[in-house]
Every structure is written in C-alpha cells, then in structure tokens.
Design an enzyme around this catalytic site. Structure first.
Site, mmCIF file in Angstrom:
data_model
loop_
_atom_site.group_PDB
_atom_site.id
_atom_site.type_symbol
_atom_site.label_atom_id
_atom_site.label_comp_id
_atom_site.label_asym_id
_atom_site.label_seq_id
_atom_site.Cartn_x
_atom_site.Cartn_y
_atom_site.Cartn_z
ATOM 1 N N HIS A 1 37.928 67.977 -56.478
ATOM 2 C CA HIS A 1 38.280 68.641 -57.738
ATOM 3 C C HIS A 1 37.111 69.472 -58.236
ATOM 4 C CE1 HIS A 1 36.287 66.148 -60.961
ATOM 5 N NE2 HIS A 1 36.441 65.122 -60.115
ATOM 6 N N ASP B 1 29.985 64.902 -60.751
ATOM 7 C CA ASP B 1 31.437 64.757 -60.934
ATOM 8 C C ASP B 1 32.054 66.067 -61.440
ATOM 9 O OD1 ASP B 1 33.969 63.729 -61.228
ATOM 10 O OD2 ASP B 1 33.505 62.570 -63.012
ATOM 11 N N GLU C 1 41.841 67.687 -62.654
ATOM 12 C CA GLU C 1 41.766 66.299 -62.191
ATOM 13 C C GLU C 1 41.376 65.373 -63.323
ATOM 14 O OE1 GLU C 1 39.680 62.712 -60.412
ATOM 15 O OE2 GLU C 1 39.017 64.198 -61.878
ATOM 16 N N GLU C 2 40.425 65.820 -64.135
ATOM 17 C CA GLU C 2 39.898 64.959 -65.188
ATOM 18 C C GLU C 2 40.930 64.643 -66.265
ATOM 19 O OE1 GLU C 2 37.344 63.381 -64.843
ATOM 20 O OE2 GLU C 2 35.809 64.495 -63.771
ATOM 21 N N ASP D 1 34.807 62.975 -54.010
ATOM 22 C CA ASP D 1 34.653 62.942 -55.464
ATOM 23 C C ASP D 1 33.443 62.076 -55.801
ATOM 24 O OD1 ASP D 1 34.996 63.017 -58.179
ATOM 25 O OD2 ASP D 1 37.046 62.254 -58.180
ATOM 26 N N HIS E 1 30.446 61.240 -66.690
ATOM 27 C CA HIS E 1 31.172 61.840 -67.817
ATOM 28 C C HIS E 1 30.287 62.055 -69.032
ATOM 29 C CE1 HIS E 1 35.624 60.992 -66.486
ATOM 30 N NE2 HIS E 1 34.918 61.674 -65.607
#
Length: 473
Positions: free
Chosen positions: A124, A136, A170-171, A199, A286
């Site tokens: 992603h 990420d 994706e998130e 990922d 994140h």
C-alpha cells in the site's frame, strides 16, 4: 498497515528526526540461493525512493494520506519510474468502498510471460494522516518499486506473468485492494496463482515475519530468509490487517514479508534477532515520527532481496528447457460447477447451509455425520514433466464436536495409494486453513488424488474442503 480497531493504544518510546537517508552497505545474496540467478537489489536505490516519498510528504502537509495530494504525488512518482522502464501501467480509480476522494490504485504489468499464470506483488502506497509513513508503508512501496525496475533492467525471459500493485486507502480499511479483487472476474482471479504483500518491512525493533509461513506460496520467501539464518516466524500480528486479506477471501494463495507494528518483541525474539524485548516492533507506528530515521536498513535490504528471489523463483525461466503449466490441472477445484469430474461421495458437494464456503458458494462437506462411516472424493490429474516443484493446495475447515487431543475422526489426502497427509479432529480450528502437500514426485505422471473422511461411531467431525489447486512451487 491498517490498525485493528479493537487494539488499545499503548505508550511507546518516540524516535524523532527527519532528513535524507544515508547510503549503506548491502547484504549480498547468499550462496545457497545465488544459483537461482536472482539479482541483489540495491538497498541504496530503495532508500532513494524513500527519500522522494519523504520529500513528497514534506510538500503536502507532512503525510501521504490516500485522500490528499501527497498520495497523488506518490502515485505520479511511481508511475513515471515504471513507464520509463517499459511497464504497462494503469491507474484504477476506486469507485466503490473507498474513502471519498481517495486516489487510485496503481497497477503495473511486465509484458512477458504466460498471462494465464500471474504472480502478483503488492504494497500500500498511502500513509496515515499523522505522518509521512516511511516504514508504514513507504518501505514496502519503495522495495516493490526497485524490484520492478530491477526486473525491467535485467529483462530475463519469463515463463509466468508478473504484476505489481500499489494500493490506495489501505489505512482506512484495505479498501483499494478489496476494490481491485472484487472488480476482477472469476476467470481473472483464477489467473492469479499467488499474491505477495509487503507492509512495514523496515521496523527499527522488528522481527522477521512471513504470512502463511508453512504454505506453498511462502516457500521461496522462507527459503531466502532461512538461507540468511534469520529463523523467520508466522506473521500473526498482521493477519487480516493488510492487502493480502482481500485476495485470501477469494481463495487466492498469499504470502508476504513484514517486520512488525505495535505488538511487542518477546525476550525469545530479542535473543534471536536482537533489539529490545518488551518494546514495540515499530515505536513510531502510525505516528508523526515515522520518518526517514524510522527505517531499519538491514531489514529493508533483506526483504528487498527476498522479494527478488521469490519473483525469480516464481516467474523467471530457468533455462532448463522444460515447462510447467498447471492451469486447469484440477478441474472444478472450487466445486462451483456441479460435481464433475469429481467421483466418489459427490453428494458431499453443494451450497450447504450452516457453514460457509471458503470462496464462492459451494464446497465439499465430507463427514460430519456422527456415525461410523467413510466419505471420499477423487479426481485424476496429470502433472507435467517440467513441474518438478508441483504442490497440491487446498483449504480445509475442520469442525468437530470431539474434545481433547485424541484422533477419533480422520481426513487423509492420497496420491494413488500413497498417503500424503493425515489430519484429524485434533487439528480443528475456527475456520478454513490453507494446506499444501508436494506432488513433485509425480512430475510426468497421471495420478488419482483422493480426499477421504473417516468417522467413528459418535460425535461428529466435518471436514469442509474447498479451492483445490495445483501450483508450481
């Protein structure tokens, strides 16, 4: 990687900083796998793509969220590199299921190899809104891009087709990859023999994890990391949380590399891989600190080279002069087209109520009667002479009323009179599990495959079988 909403947040140490990634030495391909002629992907070139993703985020509010200009600029960067290398590149707008305003998926195909045997590699491209998303998932996206460019530069003869994908949204819920798989016809899905997902492959306190590590799809990925002595483990943290999951839902075999997110490294893992036990694999998961300083260069290098090794194993012509085309070797393996050519207890095939199919609407429910009896299904297949790494893959759901570890009811897989696998009520779980046995010994032969369920006199065990395929590798 998409966060599981049910997972509570934890307080983690913050690794701050930003800038340009420095050059670094690379791990060379080990002798054990060099014979496959897979190239050593230059990790410095992978990091150059990360530098560009970081600069894009810096110009666009500090992130590459799927709905923002940072994501669209990332798509433009990857697309430009691929087109210049000679790829057929498509932007696929996500017209349903995606967050409003999300940018497109980017799909690139190298125009060589058998289009009926596609091996797909994806990552992603979007980040969360909190930061630039270098691990990420700039890490997976950059490694994938450099692998695609390396394939184009090497330009080997391909026996199978290679397709790359960079996913949107994706998130927000795996939305881009889900839309892609849903948009394919059943025939198009059937052409995809395996999907590989990448990922978070550069976590600073990471481990070496492989999706479905014991599956046939994972075999080359595990072989490469095994050759480095890494002792990889199953990616339990990432199960159902990234873009491989929509492919799994449609019965397409999947695997992939990961180095971990917010879960904490165990003492045993720290002893094996180094790092800090009790701390998150990625302390900046994140968060705004997921910058260029949040990259494990050694892990990134090992994953990038493992991707190349897997691609070469799956798609590049070995030059032996033999061929392996297993397209349609198992007919009606998903049981969606009646019962033919299966023989035996064909009444076991149907759209049964009470339990789901693995994909589609029909499956074979062998056993489950709670009385002494045997039910079986057979089909004769031919394994071409060139298929010296052929494997039989199937999805099995073992549903039982038995308790304990004693094997009362059994499920066997046979090729001719040879038993290849035996499972029982003791192997029961909560859903379908993909299983695999080797048929390499049957290359150049025609053999009858038989799946048999045998129950004793009390307490049922149902063996639910679906999506039976033969695969090279």
């Amino acid at each position: 990687m998409k966060r599981r909403l049910a997972v509570a947040g934890v307080s983690l140490a913050v690794v701050l900083g930003c800038g340009t990634l420095p050059a670094a030495a690379t791990d060379s391909a080990p002798a054990a796998v060099t014979a496959a002629a897979a190239p050593d992907v230059d990790v410095n070139k992978v990091k150059a793509h990360l530098n560009e993703f970081s600069a894009i985020a810096g110009r666009n509010g500090g992130n590459r969220r799927s709905t923002g200009q940072g994501y669209r600029d990332s798509v433009a960067y990857v697309k430009g590199k691929l087109q210049a290398a000679g790829y057929t590149v498509t932007e696929q707008p996500c017209t349903s299921g995606c967050t409003s305003g999300a940018g497109p998926n980017l799909i690139a195909e190298w125009p060589q190899g058998d289009a009926n045997n596609v091996y797909m590699f994806g990552a992603h491209l979007d980040s969360v809104s909190a930061g630039p998303g270098m691990n990420d998932n700039g890490s997976g996206s950059a490694a994938l891009l450099e692998n695609a460019l390396t394939l184009a530069q090497q330009n080997p003869t391909l026996r199978n087709r290679v397709r790359f994908a960079w996913w949107t949204d994706e998130e927000q819920g795996l939305n881009g990859s889900d839309f892609y798989v849903r948009s394919l016809s059943s025939t198009e899905r059937g052409r995809i023999k395996s999907y590989y997902n990448f990922d978070m492959i550069a976590s600073t306190n990471g481990g070496y994890f492989i999706n479905h590590i014991t599956s046939s799809a994972a075999a080359p990925m595990k072989a490469y990391w095994d050759s480095l002595g890494l002792q990889p483990e199953e990616n339990t943290e990432g199960a159902g949380r990234s873009d491989d999951y929509p492919f799994e839902q449609y019965g397409i075999p999947t695997s992939g590399y990961a180095m971990g997110a917010s879960a904490r490294k165990t003492s045993a893992q720290a002893a094996k891989w180094g790092g800090t036990s009790g701390s998150a694999y990625d302390p900046c998961y994140h968060r705004s600190c997921d910058t260029l300083t949040n990259i494990n260069t050694t892990g990134l290098d090992r994953a990038s080279d493992g991707i190349a090794y897997t691609l070469w194993q799956r798609a590049v012509d070995s030059g032996t002069g033999t061929s392996c085309d297993l397209t349609g070797a198992v007919a009606n393996g998903g049981f969606e087209s009646g019962t033919s050519p299966w023989t035996g207890t064909t009444a076991a095939i149907g759209a049964h109520s009470g339990r789901p199919a693995h994909s589609g609407t029909r499956f074979a429910w062998l056993g489950g009667n709670g009385t002494t009896g045997t039910e079986s299904l057979s089909q004769t297949v031919t394994v071409p002479a060139g298929c010296t790494q052929a494997s039989l893959n199937y999805w099995l759901y073992i549903d039982t009323s038995e308790t304990g570890s004693t094997a009362y009811d059994r499920f066997t897989v046979k090729a001719g009179s040879t038993t290849l696998a035996t499972l029982s009520n003791a192997n029961a779980g909560s859903g379908y599990v993909q299983r695999s046995v080797s048929l390499s010994a049957y290359a150049g032969q025609t053999v009858t495959l038989t799946f048999t369920a045998t129950e004793d006199y009390s307490l049922q065990t149902g063996f639910l079988l679906d999506d039976v395929t033969l695969q090279n590798g």
